[in-house]
Structures are given as structure tokens and as C-alpha cells.
Design a protein around this motif. Sequence first.
Motif, mmCIF file in Angstrom:
data_model
loop_
_atom_site.group_PDB
_atom_site.id
_atom_site.type_symbol
_atom_site.label_atom_id
_atom_site.label_comp_id
_atom_site.label_asym_id
_atom_site.label_seq_id
_atom_site.Cartn_x
_atom_site.Cartn_y
_atom_site.Cartn_z
ATOM 1 N N ALA A 1 0.830 -1.204 0.000
ATOM 2 C CA ALA A 1 0.000 0.000 0.000
ATOM 3 C C ALA A 1 0.865 1.254 0.000
ATOM 4 O O ALA A 1 0.558 2.229 -0.686
ATOM 5 C CB ALA A 1 -0.922 -0.006 1.213
ATOM 6 N N LEU A 2 1.939 1.234 0.783
ATOM 7 C CA LEU A 2 2.883 2.347 0.813
ATOM 8 C C LEU A 2 4.263 1.811 0.469
ATOM 9 O O LEU A 2 4.839 1.021 1.218
ATOM 10 C CB LEU A 2 2.906 3.007 2.197
ATOM 11 N N VAL A 3 4.778 2.219 -0.684
ATOM 12 C CA VAL A 3 6.141 1.878 -1.082
ATOM 13 C C VAL A 3 6.987 3.131 -0.859
ATOM 14 O O VAL A 3 6.781 4.150 -1.512
ATOM 15 C CB VAL A 3 6.197 1.437 -2.557
ATOM 16 N N LEU A 4 7.932 3.040 0.071
ATOM 17 C CA LEU A 4 8.679 4.206 0.529
ATOM 18 C C LEU A 4 10.169 3.962 0.340
ATOM 19 O O LEU A 4 10.692 2.935 0.788
ATOM 20 C CB LEU A 4 8.377 4.476 2.005
ATOM 21 N N THR A 5 10.862 4.895 -0.299
ATOM 22 C CA THR A 5 12.271 4.668 -0.642
ATOM 23 C C THR A 5 13.205 5.760 -0.137
ATOM 24 O O THR A 5 14.394 5.731 -0.444
ATOM 25 C CB THR A 5 12.431 4.536 -2.167
ATOM 26 N N GLY A 6 12.707 6.712 0.639
ATOM 27 C CA GLY A 6 13.550 7.783 1.130
ATOM 28 C C GLY A 6 14.202 7.461 2.462
ATOM 29 O O GLY A 6 14.092 6.356 3.003
ATOM 30 N N LYS A 7 14.884 8.448 3.019
ATOM 31 C CA LYS A 7 15.537 8.317 4.315
ATOM 32 C C LYS A 7 14.702 9.020 5.389
ATOM 33 O O LYS A 7 14.041 10.023 5.127
ATOM 34 C CB LYS A 7 16.929 8.945 4.283
ATOM 35 N N ASN A 8 14.743 8.469 6.602
ATOM 36 C CA ASN A 8 14.128 9.112 7.776
ATOM 37 C C ASN A 8 12.639 9.376 7.547
ATOM 38 O O ASN A 8 12.185 10.510 7.420
ATOM 39 C CB ASN A 8 14.847 10.428 8.114
ATOM 40 N N VAL A 9 11.888 8.276 7.509
ATOM 41 C CA VAL A 9 10.453 8.320 7.213
ATOM 42 C C VAL A 9 9.670 7.915 8.464
ATOM 43 O O VAL A 9 10.016 6.941 9.136
ATOM 44 C CB VAL A 9 10.114 7.387 6.048
ATOM 45 N N LEU A 10 8.604 8.657 8.745
ATOM 46 C CA LEU A 10 7.678 8.342 9.836
ATOM 47 C C LEU A 10 6.315 8.020 9.246
ATOM 48 O O LEU A 10 5.791 8.779 8.429
ATOM 49 C CB LEU A 10 7.549 9.524 10.799
ATOM 50 N N VAL A 11 5.733 6.884 9.675
ATOM 51 C CA VAL A 11 4.355 6.525 9.325
ATOM 52 C C VAL A 11 3.600 6.336 10.631
ATOM 53 O O VAL A 11 4.018 5.553 11.482
ATOM 54 C CB VAL A 11 4.290 5.235 8.488
#
Length: 236
Positions: free
Chosen positions: A84-94
Motif C-alpha cells: 500500500a505504501l512503497v517508501l524509498t527515502g531516508k528518515n520516514v515516519l508513518v
Amino acid sequence: MRYFLFIFLALPALINNVAAGTIYVDGNRFESLAESIPSIKDGSVIYLERGIYRKGAYISKSNISILGETGVVFDNAAVEGKAALVLTGKNVLVESIECKNISVSHGNGACIRFEGENLTVKNLYVHDSQSGIMTSYIKGFVKIEYSKFENLGNRGGYSHAMYINVDELSIRYSQILSTKNQGSGIKSRSKKVIVDNSVLASLSSKDSRLIDMANYGELIVKNSILQQGEESQIVN
């Protein structure tokens, strides 16, 4: 005998016909998540109003926060054939997100697929899907707090409540329950895993290991409850 206080902030169930809510990126309003993506930049704060989201998002930016209003649900919303969420960056908050019915053709559809560096997850509820959180090998950490993983797993032990390969994985004040189809609660190839003030329980499911340290590494479990049921396929 030692006792500890276990706290879990459950996210309430929603009526399935509630439409997706408005999206705010750095205070700017958008009518859909897809419409908001071009406006997300490094350092952005993405706020999701409550509702049922039928399509997820691929987000590559760093130092972002994805914050859900109570009642945000991604339902059968995988993108990129992954999550559902594909995240590829640095320092991510969900924070404050629910995922359900996440599936892909490869059999390992997740709520979150993380391919960046340093992920913090709070108040996540993932259930009735193929996987919860997955990473490729990444540097840094994954931190999971006040979250619940329930009824996850698929393909005879090839998908799990979480599959994590990082420098350090920490899980605090969380629950991993009823992993199914011979999946593991935590499948880790991380260098270090910390489980603190959490519950890992097979209950009546046909799971595999509660914690599978596939590449060995350091494992610390403290102030937690581990229960393996009679239907578990592998005895630890």
C-alpha cells in the motif's frame, strides 16, 4: 515474579463504504493521494483524513511524515506490485494507519514496503493481508511502536507478519498475533533485534516461528510475552 504494563492503542474499525478523505501536503489540500504525490518533497508532512483508501502510493522523498487521522484504512490498495505504501527515502515516519486485504500476485503484498534508510512506525494496524512490513536490505533502523499485526501470512511460510533486513530492528509496545499459513511473526535478517514490552502469540493459528533470526544476529527480548500454540508447524 515480574509484571509489566502493556499498552496498545487500537485503531477503531470503520464502515467499509466511507470514501477516502482529503489529503494535505504541507498544508495544501488535495482530493486524492495520487493528486498529492507531485507536491511531496523532502521534509514534507502528509496528512490523511479518515476514510477508505483503495489505492496506495509510491513515495521516494526523504525526511517525510505520513500521518493518518484516526480511521484511515488502506483496503486492497497495493501499488507497484508490492504494498500500500512503497517508501524509498531516508528518515520516514508513518503513524496511525490501518491496512487490510493487501495482496499482490507474488504473494507477499505488504502494508509498507520500505527501501530507504531509517523508518519509524507508530500506531499501525495491519491485518488479513499477505504481509505487514517488508524491507529489502537497508542500512539504519526500523522502529515499530504501539502497533498490531494480526492474521498475516501466505504461501506456506513464504510471507510473514514482518520481514526485515536492517542494522537494527526494534519493536516496542506492540502485538503480533495469529500469523497464518506457516509464516513467522518476525522474520529478520537484521544485525540486531530488540523486542520490548510486546506480545507475540500463535493463538490457534498454523504459524511457524514467532521469531526467526534467519541470519542469526543479536536478539534481545525483554518484558514480553511469547506464546506458541498447539497448531504451530515448527516448535521453537
